[in-house]
Enzyme design. Structure first.
Site, PDB file in Angstrom:
ATOM      1  CD  GLU A  99      53.367 -14.426  32.119  1.00  0.00           C
ATOM      2  OE1 GLU A  99      53.557 -15.610  31.827  1.00  0.00           O
ATOM      3  OE2 GLU A  99      52.901 -13.607  31.313  1.00  0.00           O
ATOM      4  CB  CYS A 112      57.421  -4.490  32.290  1.00  0.00           C
ATOM      5  SG  CYS A 112      55.680  -4.532  31.848  1.00  0.00           S
ATOM      6  CB  CYS A 119      43.232  -7.631  33.253  1.00  0.00           C
ATOM      7  SG  CYS A 119      42.901  -5.859  33.030  1.00  0.00           S
ATOM      8  CB  CYS A 123      41.763  -4.258  26.141  1.00  0.00           C
ATOM      9  SG  CYS A 123      41.652  -2.920  27.342  1.00  0.00           S
ATOM     10  CB  CYS A 126      44.996  -6.982  25.995  1.00  0.00           C
ATOM     11  SG  CYS A 126      46.162  -7.254  27.347  1.00  0.00           S
ATOM     12  CB  CYS A 344      52.746  -4.211  25.122  1.00  0.00           C
ATOM     13  SG  CYS A 344      53.809  -2.959  25.747  1.00  0.00           S
TER      14      CYS A 344
HETATM   15  N1  SAH Z   1      45.926  -1.784  32.137  1.00  0.00           N
HETATM   16  C1  SAH Z   1      47.016  -0.873  31.920  1.00  0.00           C
HETATM   17  C2  SAH Z   1      48.344  -1.521  32.132  1.00  0.00           C
HETATM   18  C3  SAH Z   1      48.704  -2.564  31.072  1.00  0.00           C
HETATM   19  S1  SAH Z   1      49.887  -1.862  30.055  1.00  0.00           S
HETATM   20  C4  SAH Z   1      46.891  -0.246  30.549  1.00  0.00           C
HETATM   21  O1  SAH Z   1      46.073  -0.722  29.771  1.00  0.00           O
HETATM   22  O2  SAH Z   1      47.560   0.730  30.269  1.00  0.00           O
HETATM   23  C5  SAH Z   1      49.905  -2.866  28.668  1.00  0.00           C
HETATM   24  C6  SAH Z   1      49.998  -2.023  27.421  1.00  0.00           C
HETATM   25  O3  SAH Z   1      50.053  -2.900  26.297  1.00  0.00           O
HETATM   26  C7  SAH Z   1      48.786  -1.147  27.227  1.00  0.00           C
HETATM   27  O4  SAH Z   1      49.158   0.052  26.621  1.00  0.00           O
HETATM   28  C8  SAH Z   1      47.963  -1.982  26.271  1.00  0.00           C
HETATM   29  O5  SAH Z   1      47.025  -1.209  25.577  1.00  0.00           O
HETATM   30  C9  SAH Z   1      49.033  -2.555  25.381  1.00  0.00           C
HETATM   31  N2  SAH Z   1      48.658  -3.786  24.698  1.00  0.00           N
HETATM   32  C10 SAH Z   1      47.757  -4.706  25.070  1.00  0.00           C
HETATM   33  N3  SAH Z   1      47.708  -5.711  24.176  1.00  0.00           N
HETATM   34  C11 SAH Z   1      48.610  -5.410  23.220  1.00  0.00           C
HETATM   35  C12 SAH Z   1      49.053  -6.076  22.047  1.00  0.00           C
HETATM   36  N4  SAH Z   1      48.573  -7.255  21.705  1.00  0.00           N
HETATM   37  N5  SAH Z   1      50.007  -5.469  21.314  1.00  0.00           N
HETATM   38  C13 SAH Z   1      50.546  -4.293  21.680  1.00  0.00           C
HETATM   39  N6  SAH Z   1      50.183  -3.632  22.784  1.00  0.00           N
HETATM   40  C14 SAH Z   1      49.219  -4.182  23.550  1.00  0.00           C
END
Ligand code: SAH
Length: 351
Positions: A99, A112, A119, A123, A126, A344
């Site tokens: 996406e 974006c 992945c 985390c 996420c 995000c």
């Molecule tokens: N793997 C990289 C690129 C992904 S960026 C990274 O982690 O930076 C995606 C961003 O969204 C990251 O900052 C991640 O921590 C954040 N993110 C993931 N799940 C989220 C959620 N449920 N709500 C808000 N931010 C989230």
């Protein structure tokens, strides 16, 4: 000798460098400058088909068709949010889907983009983490996502694409070479000619790869998904922290700053009962002293079956005010595209 360098039939032409293309044209007794024309069609004009290459004769276009393919991504499904955000599910040549999101604001249009299919990082907050990592994206697949959004910016908003963030699916520093190759095509005058300062790479903070970015003297911006500055809590939120703890991250960031003299951005979500008290705020302030930085306090985007809840507005304000009191720029960032799971951490190929 000459025939040996003809690439095997149906090779993906975008895997070839300019020098490879020149070698191809020489090997078929054509003039080497043809390579520059083709390269320009591929990377500057984003050609999707050899027949678009109108300054090449039919004979040359046929020759290319006999030897190569172009494997563009295809938008499989487009969704629009009430706030104007567009989410694309794009299909890769092998049928896998990633996406990419267009985020419009009054001043900017941001793309974006994803760097991996799925992945590997787990985390806990996420949605993408629930998708198995299938493979890395190639440089052309990353480049194509930018081109799709650049075209949508013109088509839907009549405005140019202004920014690119690597905040889609995947961890860009675990697909280092392809991400950097894509950025080269995006920033090069022989490609899309976008300024590197308009590009931000976001990472969970893999220390040794941050040092490599510094050694490679990259000119784009770096954002770190920090979310907590206490090892115990961060390791629970982001298992990568168990093998890549905050001290290693801090050391890599100091190295980055010494070499590049560039600030970083920390992305930080405040969750109820996880990091919404003064102890965590103080730890963040301390971490922010390592190198010049700013903090984006980002809204938590709920995910299906998620176990976390966004902290109260007062807790987020406490972060902002304390950071500002210590001279650290801290902004509270509203989410975009939540209604279509485009925000995000919500990218999960949900239909
Ligand atoms: N793997 C990289 C690129 C992904 S960026 C990274 O982690 O930076 C995606 C961003 O969204 C990251 O900052 C991640 O921590 C954040 N993110 C993931 N799940 C989220 C959620 N449920 N709500 C808000 N931010 C989230």
């Amino acid at each position: 000798m000459e025939t040996a360098i003809i690439p095997p039939a149906m090779k993906d032409i975008r895997k070839l460098s300019l020098a490879d293309l020149e070698a191809f044209f020489i090997s078929v007794n054509e003039r080497p400058f043809r390579a520059r024309q083709v390269y320009e069609w591929l990377w500057k004009k984003s050609a999707r088909d050899f027949d678009q290459m109108t300054n090449l004769s039919k004979h040359l276009r046929d020759l290319l068709k006999q030897n190569f393919v172009i494997n563009p991504i295809k938008v499989d499904r487009l969704q629009r949010s009430a706030d104007g955000t567009i989410k694309n599910a794009v299909r890769l040549h092998d049928g896998l889907i990633v996406e990419s999101v267009l985020i419009p604001t009054p001043k900017r249009i941001t793309a974006c983009v994803s760097s991996q299919v799925g992945c590997s990082l787990d985390c806990t907050f996420c949605a993408t983490a629930r998708l198995k990592r299938m493979r890395n994206l190639s440089a052309d697949e990353i480049y194509d996502q930018v081109v799709v959004i650049r075209n949508q910016a013109e088509e839907y908003f009549n405005r140019p694409l202004t920014n690119i963030v690597f905040m889609g699916m995947g961890e860009p520093l675990l697909n280092y070479n392809n991400v950097l190759a894509a950025i080269e095509k995006i920033t090069s005058p022989k490609g899309l000619n976008m300024a590197p300062r308009r590009i931000t790479l976001s990472t969970v903070g893999i220390a040794k790869m941050i040092k490599k970015l510094a050694d490679d003297e990259v000119k784009f911006n770096l954002a770190i998904s920090l979310h907590d500055a206490i090892n115990e809590t961060r390791s629970k939120l982001m298992p990568i922290n168990q093998t890549n703890p905050l001290d290693d991250l801090a050391e890599a960031l100091k190295y980055w700053y010494r070499k590049t003299k560039r600030k970083v951005t920390y992305e930080y979500v405040v969750w109820e009962g996880i990091n919404d008290n003064a102890v965590h705020v103080e730890a963040l302030v301390k971490f922010c002293k390592h190198i010049p930085c700013k903090v984006n306090l980002i809204e938590y985007n709920p995910i299906d079956g998620g176990i976390y809840r966004q902290a109260s507005a007062a807790a987020i304000k406490l972060y902002q005010e304390t950071l500002q009191h210590h001279g650290i720029v801290a902004r509270i960032r509203k989410s975009r595209g939540q209604d279509i799971d485009a925000a995000c951490g919500q990218l999960a190929n949900k239909i």
